[in-house]
Design a protein around this motif. Sequence first.
Motif, PDB file in Angstrom:
ATOM      1  N   PHE A  90       7.836  17.576 -26.665  1.00  0.00           N
ATOM      2  CA  PHE A  90       7.226  16.463 -25.940  1.00  0.00           C
ATOM      3  C   PHE A  90       7.823  16.327 -24.538  1.00  0.00           C
ATOM      4  O   PHE A  90       9.032  16.467 -24.336  1.00  0.00           O
ATOM      5  CB  PHE A  90       7.415  15.146 -26.701  1.00  0.00           C
ATOM      6  N   VAL A  91       6.958  16.029 -23.587  1.00  0.00           N
ATOM      7  CA  VAL A  91       7.352  15.817 -22.189  1.00  0.00           C
ATOM      8  C   VAL A  91       7.122  14.348 -21.866  1.00  0.00           C
ATOM      9  O   VAL A  91       6.063  13.787 -22.173  1.00  0.00           O
ATOM     10  CB  VAL A  91       6.502  16.698 -21.233  1.00  0.00           C
ATOM     11  N   ARG A  92       8.123  13.733 -21.253  1.00  0.00           N
ATOM     12  CA  ARG A  92       7.959  12.349 -20.797  1.00  0.00           C
ATOM     13  C   ARG A  92       7.252  12.371 -19.448  1.00  0.00           C
ATOM     14  O   ARG A  92       7.695  13.045 -18.516  1.00  0.00           O
ATOM     15  CB  ARG A  92       9.308  11.652 -20.690  1.00  0.00           C
ATOM     16  N   LEU A  93       6.167  11.614 -19.366  1.00  0.00           N
ATOM     17  CA  LEU A  93       5.375  11.526 -18.140  1.00  0.00           C
ATOM     18  C   LEU A  93       5.710  10.236 -17.395  1.00  0.00           C
ATOM     19  O   LEU A  93       6.236   9.288 -17.989  1.00  0.00           O
ATOM     20  CB  LEU A  93       3.883  11.554 -18.479  1.00  0.00           C
ATOM     21  N   PRO A  94       5.412  10.174 -16.104  1.00  0.00           N
ATOM     22  CA  PRO A  94       5.658   8.937 -15.358  1.00  0.00           C
ATOM     23  C   PRO A  94       4.894   7.760 -15.974  1.00  0.00           C
ATOM     24  O   PRO A  94       3.820   7.941 -16.544  1.00  0.00           O
ATOM     25  CB  PRO A  94       5.124   9.252 -13.960  1.00  0.00           C
ATOM     26  N   ASN A  95       5.460   6.572 -15.863  1.00  0.00           N
ATOM     27  CA  ASN A  95       4.819   5.374 -16.411  1.00  0.00           C
ATOM     28  C   ASN A  95       3.847   4.764 -15.391  1.00  0.00           C
ATOM     29  O   ASN A  95       3.780   3.565 -15.216  1.00  0.00           O
ATOM     30  CB  ASN A  95       5.866   4.356 -16.859  1.00  0.00           C
ATOM     31  N   VAL A  96       3.071   5.622 -14.743  1.00  0.00           N
ATOM     32  CA  VAL A  96       2.105   5.203 -13.730  1.00  0.00           C
ATOM     33  C   VAL A  96       0.709   5.287 -14.331  1.00  0.00           C
ATOM     34  O   VAL A  96       0.303   6.342 -14.816  1.00  0.00           O
ATOM     35  CB  VAL A  96       2.189   6.112 -12.480  1.00  0.00           C
ATOM     36  N   ASN A  97      -0.014   4.176 -14.292  1.00  0.00           N
ATOM     37  CA  ASN A  97      -1.410   4.138 -14.707  1.00  0.00           C
ATOM     38  C   ASN A  97      -2.245   4.122 -13.424  1.00  0.00           C
ATOM     39  O   ASN A  97      -2.239   3.133 -12.691  1.00  0.00           O
ATOM     40  CB  ASN A  97      -1.688   2.905 -15.555  1.00  0.00           C
ATOM     41  N   VAL A  98      -2.953   5.187 -13.147  1.00  0.00           N
ATOM     42  CA  VAL A  98      -3.689   5.326 -11.888  1.00  0.00           C
ATOM     43  C   VAL A  98      -4.750   4.235 -11.748  1.00  0.00           C
ATOM     44  O   VAL A  98      -5.002   3.759 -10.636  1.00  0.00           O
ATOM     45  CB  VAL A  98      -4.300   6.739 -11.755  1.00  0.00           C
ATOM     46  N   LEU A  99      -5.358   3.794 -12.841  1.00  0.00           N
ATOM     47  CA  LEU A  99      -6.358   2.719 -12.756  1.00  0.00           C
ATOM     48  C   LEU A  99      -5.733   1.417 -12.266  1.00  0.00           C
ATOM     49  O   LEU A  99      -6.314   0.707 -11.438  1.00  0.00           O
ATOM     50  CB  LEU A  99      -7.042   2.507 -14.110  1.00  0.00           C
ATOM     51  N   ILE A 100      -4.542   1.107 -12.748  1.00  0.00           N
ATOM     52  CA  ILE A 100      -3.842  -0.097 -12.287  1.00  0.00           C
ATOM     53  C   ILE A 100      -3.467   0.050 -10.820  1.00  0.00           C
ATOM     54  O   ILE A 100      -3.607  -0.889 -10.033  1.00  0.00           O
ATOM     55  CB  ILE A 100      -2.602  -0.378 -13.167  1.00  0.00           C
ATOM     56  N   GLU A 101      -3.001   1.231 -10.454  1.00  0.00           N
ATOM     57  CA  GLU A 101      -2.633   1.467  -9.048  1.00  0.00           C
ATOM     58  C   GLU A 101      -3.846   1.339  -8.131  1.00  0.00           C
ATOM     59  O   GLU A 101      -3.748   0.786  -7.033  1.00  0.00           O
ATOM     60  CB  GLU A 101      -1.981   2.841  -8.890  1.00  0.00           C
ATOM     61  N   MET A 102      -4.992   1.828  -8.568  1.00  0.00           N
ATOM     62  CA  MET A 102      -6.208   1.723  -7.758  1.00  0.00           C
ATOM     63  C   MET A 102      -6.623   0.262  -7.605  1.00  0.00           C
ATOM     64  O   MET A 102      -7.062  -0.160  -6.535  1.00  0.00           O
ATOM     65  CB  MET A 102      -7.341   2.545  -8.373  1.00  0.00           C
ATOM     66  N   ALA A 103      -6.480  -0.525  -8.667  1.00  0.00           N
ATOM     67  CA  ALA A 103      -6.789  -1.955  -8.587  1.00  0.00           C
ATOM     68  C   ALA A 103      -5.825  -2.649  -7.625  1.00  0.00           C
ATOM     69  O   ALA A 103      -6.244  -3.484  -6.811  1.00  0.00           O
ATOM     70  CB  ALA A 103      -6.730  -2.593  -9.968  1.00  0.00           C
ATOM     71  N   ASP A 104      -4.536  -2.306  -7.705  1.00  0.00           N
ATOM     72  CA  ASP A 104      -3.553  -2.869  -6.778  1.00  0.00           C
ATOM     73  C   ASP A 104      -3.870  -2.469  -5.342  1.00  0.00           C
ATOM     74  O   ASP A 104      -3.731  -3.270  -4.416  1.00  0.00           O
ATOM     75  CB  ASP A 104      -2.133  -2.406  -7.137  1.00  0.00           C
ATOM     76  N   MET A 105      -4.292  -1.208  -5.173  1.00  0.00           N
ATOM     77  CA  MET A 105      -4.626  -0.738  -3.832  1.00  0.00           C
ATOM     78  C   MET A 105      -5.816  -1.515  -3.265  1.00  0.00           C
ATOM     79  O   MET A 105      -5.803  -1.925  -2.106  1.00  0.00           O
ATOM     80  CB  MET A 105      -4.952   0.758  -3.846  1.00  0.00           C
ATOM     81  N   LEU A 151       0.831  -1.211   0.000  1.00  0.00           N
ATOM     82  CA  LEU A 151       0.000   0.000   0.000  1.00  0.00           C
ATOM     83  C   LEU A 151       0.861   1.255   0.000  1.00  0.00           C
ATOM     84  O   LEU A 151       0.524   2.248  -0.649  1.00  0.00           O
ATOM     85  CB  LEU A 151      -0.939  -0.006   1.209  1.00  0.00           C
ATOM     86  N   LYS A 152       1.987   1.210   0.695  1.00  0.00           N
ATOM     87  CA  LYS A 152       2.900   2.357   0.715  1.00  0.00           C
ATOM     88  C   LYS A 152       3.459   2.630  -0.684  1.00  0.00           C
ATOM     89  O   LYS A 152       3.504   3.776  -1.130  1.00  0.00           O
ATOM     90  CB  LYS A 152       4.035   2.084   1.701  1.00  0.00           C
ATOM     91  N   VAL A 153       3.855   1.583  -1.381  1.00  0.00           N
ATOM     92  CA  VAL A 153       4.400   1.736  -2.732  1.00  0.00           C
ATOM     93  C   VAL A 153       3.323   2.240  -3.693  1.00  0.00           C
ATOM     94  O   VAL A 153       3.571   3.142  -4.504  1.00  0.00           O
ATOM     95  CB  VAL A 153       5.020   0.406  -3.225  1.00  0.00           C
ATOM     96  N   VAL A 154       2.122   1.684  -3.587  1.00  0.00           N
ATOM     97  CA  VAL A 154       1.018   2.125  -4.452  1.00  0.00           C
ATOM     98  C   VAL A 154       0.712   3.600  -4.218  1.00  0.00           C
ATOM     99  O   VAL A 154       0.525   4.371  -5.173  1.00  0.00           O
ATOM    100  CB  VAL A 154      -0.233   1.250  -4.226  1.00  0.00           C
ATOM    101  N   SER A 155       0.675   4.003  -2.953  1.00  0.00           N
ATOM    102  CA  SER A 155       0.370   5.411  -2.669  1.00  0.00           C
ATOM    103  C   SER A 155       1.474   6.330  -3.184  1.00  0.00           C
ATOM    104  O   SER A 155       1.199   7.428  -3.673  1.00  0.00           O
ATOM    105  CB  SER A 155       0.128   5.630  -1.176  1.00  0.00           C
ATOM    106  N   GLU A 156       2.716   5.885  -3.131  1.00  0.00           N
ATOM    107  CA  GLU A 156       3.815   6.675  -3.689  1.00  0.00           C
ATOM    108  C   GLU A 156       3.682   6.792  -5.207  1.00  0.00           C
ATOM    109  O   GLU A 156       3.899   7.866  -5.777  1.00  0.00           O
ATOM    110  CB  GLU A 156       5.156   6.033  -3.328  1.00  0.00           C
ATOM    111  N   ASN A 157       3.290   5.690  -5.854  1.00  0.00           N
ATOM    112  CA  ASN A 157       3.084   5.726  -7.305  1.00  0.00           C
ATOM    113  C   ASN A 157       1.975   6.707  -7.674  1.00  0.00           C
ATOM    114  O   ASN A 157       2.132   7.506  -8.601  1.00  0.00           O
ATOM    115  CB  ASN A 157       2.746   4.335  -7.833  1.00  0.00           C
ATOM    116  N   ILE A 158       0.869   6.659  -6.941  1.00  0.00           N
ATOM    117  CA  ILE A 158      -0.254   7.554  -7.246  1.00  0.00           C
ATOM    118  C   ILE A 158       0.145   9.006  -6.992  1.00  0.00           C
ATOM    119  O   ILE A 158      -0.178   9.893  -7.788  1.00  0.00           O
ATOM    120  CB  ILE A 158      -1.501   7.158  -6.430  1.00  0.00           C
ATOM    121  N   ALA A 159       0.843   9.245  -5.890  1.00  0.00           N
ATOM    122  CA  ALA A 159       1.248  10.614  -5.565  1.00  0.00           C
ATOM    123  C   ALA A 159       2.156  11.220  -6.627  1.00  0.00           C
ATOM    124  O   ALA A 159       2.141  12.430  -6.845  1.00  0.00           O
ATOM    125  CB  ALA A 159       1.944  10.638  -4.204  1.00  0.00           C
ATOM    126  N   ASN A 160       2.925  10.380  -7.303  1.00  0.00           N
ATOM    127  CA  ASN A 160       3.862  10.873  -8.313  1.00  0.00           C
ATOM    128  C   ASN A 160       3.384  10.649  -9.744  1.00  0.00           C
ATOM    129  O   ASN A 160       4.170  10.789 -10.683  1.00  0.00           O
ATOM    130  CB  ASN A 160       5.221  10.193  -8.122  1.00  0.00           C
TER     131      ASN A 160
END
Length: 138
Positions: free
Chosen positions: A92-107, A22-31
């Motif tokens: 072009f700007v490179r964005l984080p490779n974080v998919n919030v939907l996947i993170e929410m499912a993991d959470m 949960l800590k890792v998921v929350s860090e991913n979502i925050a960033n």
Amino acid sequence: MDPLLSSLRVSSSGLEVQSQRLKVVSENIANSNSTASVPDEDPFRRKTVSFESTLDKATGAVSVNVSEIGRDNSEFPLEFDPGNPAADENGFVRLPNVNVLIEMADMREANQSYEANLQVMRQVRELVSLTIDMMNAR
């Protein structure tokens, strides 16, 4: 009582790893919207959690541990934003490779696993309490 204590150890290890997850998921979502400050830097890279099981030979119980907190090496999505300081020469700007939907499912999955392990601990506590009550009633 040894099987009960073994159950507590197993569920305790489950609580610990799901808490770390949960800590890792929350860090991913925050960033999830963090970009680099300059064009040559990488943005935030999604973190991943890997588990491993450990057999306690004395009791036969299998506990779980976090074996590694790694990095997702998938490509960074690109967004056209020429005014951004992190934009490359093409805008072009490179964005984080974080998919919030996947993170929410993991959470959600980590939360459910955490609750299941917590319920095991409650049941063990109740069984120990009942056993003590029965021993005192003699």
